[in-house]
Design a protein around this motif. Structure first.
Motif, PDB file in Angstrom:
ATOM      1  N   TYR A 142    -116.763  52.679  85.555  1.00  0.00           N
ATOM      2  CA  TYR A 142    -116.531  52.924  84.140  1.00  0.00           C
ATOM      3  C   TYR A 142    -117.868  53.337  83.544  1.00  0.00           C
ATOM      4  O   TYR A 142    -118.920  53.043  84.096  1.00  0.00           O
TER       5      TYR A 142
ATOM      6  N   SER B 186    -118.687  57.065  85.272  1.00  0.00           N
ATOM      7  CA  SER B 186    -117.317  57.253  84.780  1.00  0.00           C
ATOM      8  C   SER B 186    -116.382  57.724  85.886  1.00  0.00           C
ATOM      9  O   SER B 186    -115.167  57.651  85.748  1.00  0.00           O
TER      10      SER B 186
ATOM     11  N   THR C   7    -112.102  55.263  81.681  1.00  0.00           N
ATOM     12  CA  THR C   7    -111.474  54.590  82.813  1.00  0.00           C
ATOM     13  C   THR C   7    -110.962  55.639  83.795  1.00  0.00           C
ATOM     14  O   THR C   7    -110.321  56.596  83.403  1.00  0.00           O
TER      15      THR C   7
END
Lengths: 338, 338
Positions: free
Chosen positions: B304, B300, B26
């Motif tokens: 995500y 990322s 996250t």
């Protein structure tokens, strides 16, 4: 998901003659020969009078921006029952289709003619269904409406619709639609309403005709549905011989909530089997100004005349102030010419 | 209609953290600052490349009258999953809503805080749900999502949506939508496609945002539904604590058939929980040229990064030649500015 579903008797009544009515009179069609007005009248097949005025007044006020009665376009939801509201229901087309399926299935496999419930249909043995009750009827529905893929079912409905003539009238099924209702659907759509069919009939049979007959796309048909199962290996959906939703009476608000997600502000049903009262009541609970109508089949000359024995629908209409369409008095013309 | 429904474990996974994925990273949002093109590019937030070209080529060929690939407007059905396809799913908004409901219910009735499953939520006791399994989770869903009228539920969702911020990003929920998908929805609609959401989330929660967030009306949302019951006395519909349809995996083609009545020619899902494979497969079975896409969450930095342990979705996409959206490479901008 595991569901254990007991099929209801109500739906099955579709396959037998109507038991809740009396005074049924069938006549040949005598369509009005009056010229359809070419004026700006949006409802030329409706006689001038309080009901026609009420419809037009309602649509005018709720579509007038700035008015306290204004309804935003996304909530202009109009729902119509089908059998007895958009087309004739003496007999139900669903019933004709079940018998058609029996005929085709027996042609393909003559041995079925010796097997119930096919035998009873082939031999026109009404006592079989009267004695066998729900069990016999569900066998017939299961045998004729399920156990095939959706694509196969659709092909079968198209064949049926191309051939079918309406008993007693000897006209194609398109000619048992009600001309005034076709005009009303168009009028509502022209004013930003989204029109839906909410029928006790099976959802796929009505979807097969909804666009061509009423200008209503498949996804705007809410109806009685069987339980589906997706099969990845064949990439197809099959229906199982178990009801998922019986879209009649209290099932209609349920179907509306599931498929549409909000209360209709305009709803129309018919007396005859008291199937539309819950839908009209649900509509009347809208937070917006709403309009409910009930077709009263009181025209033995041009259509049919049949009333519920207990007059439940007409009594409820009086109680809640639903508008009543007198086929005899409010409709200038009943059926379209083609 | 009598239904005995055993609630499935799958849906309940919505309420716990994703167990089928790994490599979850996250990050704070870093939206692209590039200026949105004002040219005629219908998909400005998509990077130029084979996928963008494939989308535009497909839409062009199926909308060209006279072409062998032409699809009539009534069959231009496009279906999109919601969580992970139209907006982020780390965590599910549905989960945030359940926790919000617990908070509100405990505020209104503090004694609930001592009662399970509320106690576990208030005390952030994950082991309660891990140990209690389905039974504990269904209690939570039943307590927070059912037992109220549709009007009460809608009021509650509106309150939630007005207040909610997305964890980790601290932005309103509108800003977790994917900008490229918003453009794609508009592009499809401009070309006569009717766009639907087909979500594993509960149908009313998604309907509460579908028009405002995606330009998709309520009646074009297909989702997980509870069993409804109409009550004439109060003229309202209540949901009972029993699932009617789990609109996930093999449930998606079922929901599509029930609500839409035909196969989508354009379908888009995402990898992460393998929930969309049956929908994509069903779409590929269309009699018309069709187009399937799968979002690969591999960014990322901007969104995500998470993959299924067995890579089932990506492997299936390769097997059936579904298009794969690489968030990292295909999307110029991930989230909208507001």
């Amino acid at each position: 998901m595991y569901k254990k579903i007991y099929v209801l008797p109500l739906f099955l009544l579709l396959l037998v003659s109507c038991k809740k009515t009396d005074n049924v009179t069938t006549t040949n069609p005598k369509d009005s020969t009056e010229t359809v007005a070419t004026s700006s009248d949006p409802l030329p097949s409706w006689n001038d009078g309080t009901l026609k005025t009420a419809i037009i007044d309602y649509v005018s006020k709720v579509t007038k921006e700035g008015s306290a009665d204004f309804i935003p376009v996304e909530s202009r939801i109009a729902t119509f029952d089908n059998d007895g509201t958009l087309w004739a229901e003496k007999p139900y087309v669903q019933e004709l289709f079940a018998f058609y399926r029996v005929k085709k299935m027996v042609e393909a496999n003559p041995a079925l003619a010796q097997k119930q419930p096919f035998k009873a249909v082939v031999e026109k043995d009404k006592t079989f269904f009267e004695k066998g009750g729900d069990k016999a009827l569900i066998e017939l529905v299961a045998a004729t409406h399920t156990g095939m893929t959706e694509d196969e079912f659709e092909a079968s409905t198209k064949e049926f619709l191309a051939e079918a003539k309406y008993p007693g009238k000897n006209v194609p099924l398109k000619q048992i639609r009600y001309q005034p209702q076709l005009e009303l659907l168009n009028y509502l759509r022209a004013n930003g309403f989204k029109t839906f069919i909410v029928t006790g009939g099976t959802i796929e049979l009505v979807r097969a005709i909804s666009a061509d007959f009423y200008g209503i796309p498949k996804e705007q048909v809410v109806g009685t549905s069987f339980k589906y199962k997706f099969d990845d290996a064949t990439n197809s959906i099959k229906r199982e011989p178990a009801l998922d939703l019986l879209d009649d009476k209290e099932g209609k608000p349920v179907g509306i909530q599931l498929h549409i997600g909000q209360r209709p502000v305009f709803a129309c049903g018919n007396e005859g089997g008291a199937g539309d009262l819950a839908m009209l009541r649900y509509s009347q609970g809208s937070k917006y100004p709403s309009f409910q109508m009930l077709v009263n089949h009181n025209d033995s000359i041009r259509e049919y005349s049949y009333q519920e024995k207990d007059n439940l629908s007409l009594n409820t209409a009086a109680k809640y102030k639903y508008h009543v369409i007198s086929v005899k008095d409010d409709w200038k013309k009943v059926f379209p010419d083609k």
